[in-house]
Scaffold this active site. Sequence first.
Site, PDB file in Angstrom:
ATOM      1  N   SER A  82       3.123   4.097   9.485  1.00  0.00           N
ATOM      2  CA  SER A  82       3.151   3.406  10.780  1.00  0.00           C
ATOM      3  C   SER A  82       3.063   1.889  10.727  1.00  0.00           C
ATOM      4  O   SER A  82       3.241   1.236  11.753  1.00  0.00           O
ATOM      5  CB  SER A  82       2.024   3.924  11.680  1.00  0.00           C
ATOM      6  OG  SER A  82       2.342   5.184  12.198  1.00  0.00           O
TER       7      SER A  82
ATOM      8  N   LYS B 190      -3.058  -4.321  17.867  1.00  0.00           N
ATOM      9  CA  LYS B 190      -2.578  -2.982  18.242  1.00  0.00           C
ATOM     10  C   LYS B 190      -3.579  -2.325  19.192  1.00  0.00           C
ATOM     11  O   LYS B 190      -4.793  -2.472  19.015  1.00  0.00           O
ATOM     12  CB  LYS B 190      -2.397  -2.147  16.957  1.00  0.00           C
ATOM     13  CG  LYS B 190      -1.713  -0.796  17.174  1.00  0.00           C
ATOM     14  CD  LYS B 190      -1.482  -0.073  15.839  1.00  0.00           C
ATOM     15  CE  LYS B 190      -0.779   1.268  16.050  1.00  0.00           C
ATOM     16  NZ  LYS B 190      -0.527   1.984  14.779  1.00  0.00           N
TER      17      LYS B 190
ATOM     18  N   SER C 121       4.256   4.041  14.179  1.00  0.00           N
ATOM     19  CA  SER C 121       3.675   3.881  15.487  1.00  0.00           C
ATOM     20  C   SER C 121       3.388   2.428  15.877  1.00  0.00           C
ATOM     21  O   SER C 121       3.270   2.135  17.061  1.00  0.00           O
ATOM     22  CB  SER C 121       2.374   4.677  15.579  1.00  0.00           C
ATOM     23  OG  SER C 121       1.381   4.144  14.727  1.00  0.00           O
TER      24      SER C 121
END
Lengths: 95, 492
Positions: free
Chosen positions: B179, B77, B155
Amino acid sequence: MSIDTDTARKVAKLARIRVEEADLPALAGQLSGILGFMEQLNEVDVTGVEPMTSVTPMRLARRADVVTDGGQAGRVLANAPDAREGFFAVPKVVE
Amino acid sequence: MNANELTIAAARDALRKGDLTAVDLTMSCLTAMDAGDGLNAFVHKTPEIALDQARAADARLAQGDAPAMCGIPLGIKDLFCTKGVPSQAGSNILKGFRPEYESTVTTRLFEAGAVMLGKLNMDEFAMGSSNETSCYGPAVNPWKVDDRQLTPGGSSGGSAAAVAADLCLAATGTDTGGSIRQPAAFTGIVGIKPTYGRVSRWGIVAFASSLDQAGPMTKTVRDAAIFLQAMAGHDPKDSTSANLAVPDFEAALTGDIRGTTIGIPKEYRMDGMPDEIEALWARGIAMMKDAGARIVDISLPHTKYALPAYYVIAPAEASSNLARYDGVRYGHRAKLTAGDGITEMYEKTRAEGFGPEVQRRIMVGTYVLSAGFYDAYYNRARRVRALIKRDFELAFAEGIDAILTPATPSSAFGLGEMASADPVEMYLNDVFTVTVNLAGLPGIAVPVGLDRRGLPLGLQLIGRPWAEGDLLNHAHVLETAAGFVAKADKWW
């Protein structure tokens, strides 16, 4: 609690985010909506409840008060938008 | 089957047996990654690093003592700082930022021999539930049922899309209010948020420090156990990192939950909850019962107040954490005009660099922390947070081993569908997940079925603090019983 344009202007200033005057009413409306959602918290009886400071009960770890790192000014400055003579450069702050 | 479609467990075994090389496995993923550009999952590709790491992994595998993650290609990420590789947290304010250091999590993964394919798309500063606040544009869900493109959730949307589409074997995610778990549920994969303090936050761009926790996003529960093992552990550089031994999570997957007690919280039965979610939950309960668990109705009375408490606490912490983006030390600085001083530099830089949702949350946080409102909002929210945590403690004290809930209030929605919605409407996506962050507990999303349109739905299991092994074992039982094997049809 409703946020008016003056309050929105003040919050933007405190947050150091430039908001154009024309955009303030819409911002005030959105902030009012979000804060209205938070008003539900007033229904909760919190008498005698301490505000949570740590989600896991733990004593903050300590370390010896000695220098562990340093001497890397070049790497510290490597990502600066403006670095000169080993320093971060910013617009003049003091007249 | 192509190598990129393997699980971590299968690839590990094949690599150790010599049936597969890390270079071939990595090449297979790099090919899938390049063919997957339509998903907008990978936003910075690092094929040279990947191949160097794969060659080193093969050398280590040849020595015969390689750890489980050795040679496993991962997506990282964009929130994780990776040395010399762009790490932007999905924000224009960090455009061009190449950290001089490596996060603890990626350091651990690389020491274990893992391979980084590149950085993954995400909502800006992890603030969003649809990946639409990203400066790169949204990642796209590999699942679709008509010509509309769907959100992979947020997210960690890029992570979820990449794993679900087999662009990598697994990916790192982070979870502040859901998330990891919400995007995992939207894409039919597994995602675990560990206990707060289990995984070091050092080198991960901070959103809300008392809630943020990193975790793995994987194709199976077993993979989550293997991956989490490599990420977890004490780190002196994160003062909230727990100095506790990390148990063998994979060994905890016995598949036996006979005699354990599963709590079903009545407050998670929300008004207006779709029938399909309700039915899925009932099926999950039946599966756990069939596996020999005792099912008990429980009450977590403050659940309703979790979202408003979260949307005070998280923006408050974010407004403080994001004060560092001022155009001085790294990232974007606005072009200044004659006469602009340092205040204009801050204000213009932050107006240009932050997107609208991030600006909104910083301002909400600024407001609730400002003089006169600190007690009414911030301290009240922290008191309610203490009550939410106590609800769980009381349930666990009565002998509950795990809590079963829906993971999300719906299946994946269309990109752009929430564009005109009130910000609060988007926040409702976190309704089942946010309590877990407020209480610091471990939670895992497991794919359980498809809705009537053919989109994945997941359930969430919540565990006792530090009992990720037991939680993963319950998740493993649910996964086995559900037998979810569906994959998105390849259109990208």
